[in-house]
Design a protein around this motif. Structure first.
Motif, PDB file in Angstrom:
ATOM      1  N   ARG A 195       3.255  -9.468  -8.666  1.00 50.73           N
ATOM      2  CA  ARG A 195       1.840  -9.126  -8.751  1.00 50.73           C
ATOM      3  C   ARG A 195       1.490  -9.077 -10.227  1.00 50.73           C
ATOM      4  O   ARG A 195       2.126  -8.352 -10.998  1.00 50.73           O
ATOM      5  N   ALA A 239       4.631  -0.194  -3.210  1.00 50.67           N
ATOM      6  CA  ALA A 239       5.331  -0.026  -4.487  1.00 50.67           C
ATOM      7  C   ALA A 239       6.494   0.943  -4.285  1.00 50.67           C
ATOM      8  O   ALA A 239       6.300   2.080  -3.869  1.00 50.67           O
ATOM      9  N   MET A 281       0.833  -1.215   0.000  1.00 49.75           N
ATOM     10  CA  MET A 281       0.000   0.000   0.000  1.00 49.75           C
ATOM     11  C   MET A 281       0.858   1.251   0.000  1.00 49.75           C
ATOM     12  O   MET A 281       1.516   1.580   0.994  1.00 49.75           O
ATOM     13  N   MET A 303     -11.138  -7.000  -1.824  1.00 48.84           N
ATOM     14  CA  MET A 303     -12.412  -7.080  -1.110  1.00 48.84           C
ATOM     15  C   MET A 303     -12.539  -8.374  -0.308  1.00 48.84           C
ATOM     16  O   MET A 303     -13.580  -9.018  -0.300  1.00 48.84           O
ATOM     17  N   ILE A 304     -11.447  -8.749   0.326  1.00 50.29           N
ATOM     18  CA  ILE A 304     -11.474  -9.853   1.288  1.00 50.29           C
ATOM     19  C   ILE A 304     -11.384  -9.175   2.651  1.00 50.29           C
ATOM     20  O   ILE A 304     -10.396  -8.528   2.962  1.00 50.29           O
ATOM     21  N   ALA A 327      -5.652  -5.410   2.068  1.00 50.27           N
ATOM     22  CA  ALA A 327      -5.108  -4.048   2.145  1.00 50.27           C
ATOM     23  C   ALA A 327      -5.973  -3.226   3.092  1.00 50.27           C
ATOM     24  O   ALA A 327      -5.653  -3.051   4.263  1.00 50.27           O
ATOM     25  N   ARG A 328      -7.125  -2.765   2.602  1.00 53.91           N
ATOM     26  CA  ARG A 328      -7.920  -1.820   3.393  1.00 53.91           C
ATOM     27  C   ARG A 328      -8.404  -2.388   4.711  1.00 53.91           C
ATOM     28  O   ARG A 328      -8.480  -1.674   5.720  1.00 53.91           O
TER      29      ARG A 328
HETATM   30  C1  LIG Z   1      -3.894   3.102   0.136  1.00 52.47           C
HETATM   31  C2  LIG Z   1      -3.655   2.017  -0.894  1.00 52.47           C
HETATM   32  C3  LIG Z   1      -2.423   1.943  -1.516  1.00 52.47           C
HETATM   33  C4  LIG Z   1      -2.157   0.924  -2.445  1.00 52.47           C
HETATM   34  N1  LIG Z   1      -0.911   0.809  -2.972  1.00 52.47           N
HETATM   35  C5  LIG Z   1      -0.589  -0.281  -3.711  1.00 52.47           C
HETATM   36  C6  LIG Z   1       0.749  -0.558  -4.068  1.00 52.47           C
HETATM   37  O1  LIG Z   1       1.681   0.130  -3.664  1.00 52.47           O
HETATM   38  N2  LIG Z   1       0.983  -1.639  -4.842  1.00 52.47           N
HETATM   39  C7  LIG Z   1      -0.018  -2.473  -5.258  1.00 52.47           C
HETATM   40  O2  LIG Z   1       0.251  -3.449  -5.966  1.00 52.47           O
HETATM   41  N3  LIG Z   1      -1.293  -2.251  -4.898  1.00 52.47           N
HETATM   42  C8  LIG Z   1      -1.597  -1.203  -4.115  1.00 52.47           C
HETATM   43  N4  LIG Z   1      -2.875  -1.030  -3.667  1.00 52.47           N
HETATM   44  C9  LIG Z   1      -3.881  -2.063  -3.959  1.00 52.47           C
HETATM   45  C10 LIG Z   1      -3.958  -3.049  -2.805  1.00 52.47           C
HETATM   46  O3  LIG Z   1      -2.723  -3.714  -2.606  1.00 52.47           O
HETATM   47  C11 LIG Z   1      -5.069  -4.083  -3.025  1.00 52.47           C
HETATM   48  O4  LIG Z   1      -4.759  -4.863  -4.155  1.00 52.47           O
HETATM   49  C12 LIG Z   1      -6.427  -3.441  -3.214  1.00 52.47           C
HETATM   50  O5  LIG Z   1      -6.633  -2.393  -2.285  1.00 52.47           O
HETATM   51  C13 LIG Z   1      -7.549  -4.458  -3.065  1.00 52.47           C
HETATM   52  O6  LIG Z   1      -7.479  -5.088  -1.802  1.00 52.47           O
HETATM   53  P1  LIG Z   1      -8.433  -4.666  -0.554  1.00 52.47           P
HETATM   54  O7  LIG Z   1      -9.859  -4.806  -1.028  1.00 52.47           O
HETATM   55  O8  LIG Z   1      -8.076  -5.657   0.516  1.00 52.47           O
HETATM   56  O9  LIG Z   1      -8.129  -3.260  -0.178  1.00 52.47           O
HETATM   57  C14 LIG Z   1      -3.176  -0.003  -2.778  1.00 52.47           C
HETATM   58  C15 LIG Z   1      -4.421   0.109  -2.164  1.00 52.47           C
HETATM   59  C16 LIG Z   1      -4.660   1.075  -1.220  1.00 52.47           C
HETATM   60  C17 LIG Z   1      -6.007   1.124  -0.540  1.00 52.47           C
END
Ligand SMILES: Cc1cc2nc3c(=O)[nH]c(=O)nc-3n(C[C@H](O)[C@H](O)[C@H](O)COP(=O)(O)O)c2cc1C
Length: 371
Positions: free
Chosen positions: A234, A59, A26, A305-306, A327-328
């Motif tokens: 990824r 990233a 994230m 969305m898990i 993530a979230r």
């Molecule tokens: C604040 C934030 C920053 C993110 N930064 C990245 C990142 O650096 N690299 C990446 O591959 N995905 C990034 N994502 C995507 C998440 O890794 C994840 O794939 C996406 O949020 C869906 O998962 P979730 O529903 O559990 O949030 C980011 C998402 C969020 C919310």
């Protein structure tokens, strides 16, 4: 042998993680010329206590122009490396020793040079110090984005070297995992997709040609990594547009990555075609991971969305994926893993300092964690 579940260990190439929950990378948009800040200290110290088996840092740009924003983390200078050492060392000191730490190495390509999301998220404008971006082809990502430079052979070599050098730094920092960002419309994805790659040389056209540069990067990075570290990527399972990457191409890519020494893929989707309509709902990307898993032998991770413990566990027990990334949900509740273990009846080691807040010792936990 019992069937795998959310809290069973998982071997990922040379490493073994204690459970199947990963913190998804994230971006924090809180770095200074690529250097980690105090924000990263609090962010990673919090996640260090999460008990997720694997924590993947955001990233991280392998070169300055590969950052998404001016404030993205980087690993292209000694100062970047020193700043990350401070953060990672502190986080590791409070995490349980079996927590694995990964870093996502990235290059934003034509999606670089943008504002932070909370400052609009659009391409940097004159006066905001924009920079010339690079991609597979000279095609802007969307309206208002500048046209990237198509990488020539010297440019390809430069980017590949930047990935290699960042891998050396990541190994020196003591990371257990390097995750290549080949999704979400960033540079490696730009090479993979026929929507962004219109090259007529050996790096464009057929899938074999479109995979060539990302695979060269994987090979270069793996060559710099000690055997103790795992390499993963990824990847995109679906582009949500006609004629884009689908799960068959994703599985071919995953197999090719495995042949280069990759030990896992995290299957996500979208991000390369502006305006693509993405049908977001719980588990929406799990079928992509399941399809890749069915066509490969590589460790496969699902994400997107898990947010519920039973949901996460079911993805593992049903064999749709080997690992889940959140993530979230983990930002919203960094104690998610502790509570998931309680719900599923698994035992994990809590930090003893915080044990009195667990359901075992505090009946208020029932009120604090409804459902
Ligand atoms: C604040 C934030 C920053 C993110 N930064 C990245 C990142 O650096 N690299 C990446 O591959 N995905 C990034 N994502 C995507 C998440 O890794 C994840 O794939 C996406 O949020 C869906 O998962 P979730 O529903 O559990 O949030 C980011 C998402 C969020 C919310």
């Amino acid at each position: 042998m019992t069937a795998p579940h959310l809290f069973s260990p998982l071997a990922i190439g040379p490493i073994t993680v204690p459970n199947r929950v990963a913190v998804a990378p994230m971006c924090q948009y809180s770095a200074n010329d690529g250097c980690a800040s105090d924000w990263h200290i609090q962010h990673l110290m919090t996640l260090a206590l999460s008990r997720a088996g694997l924590i993947v840092l955001e990233a991280t740009g392998v070169e300055r122009i590969g950052r998404i924003t001016h404030e993205c983390l980087g690993l292209y200078s000694d100062a970047n490396e020193a700043s990350l050492a401070r953060v990672l060392d502190a986080a590791r000191r409070v995490a349980t020793p079996d927590t694995a730490w990964g870093i996502q190495l990235a290059h934003a390509g034509r999606k670089a040079s943008t504002q932070r999301p909370w400052e609009g998220g659009g391409p940097l404008q004159v006066g905001e110090d924009p920079w010339l971006t690079a991609s597979a082809s000279a095609l802007p990502f969307a309206d208002k984005y500048s046209t990237p430079e198509a990488l020539d052979s010297a440019g390809l070599e430069r980017v590949k070297n930047a990935f290699s050098k960042a891998a050396v730094r990541a190994a020196r920092l003591g990371f257990d995992v390097i995750e290549l960002h080949a999704a979400h419309g960033y540079l490696l994805h730009q090479f993979l997709s026929p929507h962004s790659n219109k090259r007529t040389d050996a790096y464009g056209g057929s899938l074999e040609n479109r995979m060539r540069f990302p695979l060269e990067v994987a090979r270069a990075v793996r060559a710099m990594m000690p055997a103790r570290m795992a390499l993963g990527a990824r990847i995109t399972g679906f582009e949500w547009v006609e004629g884009g990457i689908d799960t068959t191409e994703a599985a071919t890519f995953a197999n090719a990555l495995q042949a280069e020494g990759c030990s896992y893929v995290c299957v996500t989707s979208g991000g390369n075609v502006a305006g693509a309509r993405i049908a977001v709902s719980p588990n929406y990307q799990v079928p992509f991971a399941a399809a890749v898993k069915a066509q490969t032998t590589i460790v496969t991770r699902a994400v997107g969305m898990i947010a519920d413990a039973a949901q996460a566990n079911e993805i593992i027990t049903s064999g749709q994926a080997d690992q889940v990334a959140l993530a979230r949900a983990l930002i919203d509740n960094p104690r998610w893993v502790w509570h998931a273990a309680e719900k599923i009846g698994a035992k994990i080691a809590y930090p003893p300092q915080y044990e009195r807040a667990t359901a075992k010792l505090w009946r208020g936990a029932v009120l604090a964690r409804p459902g």
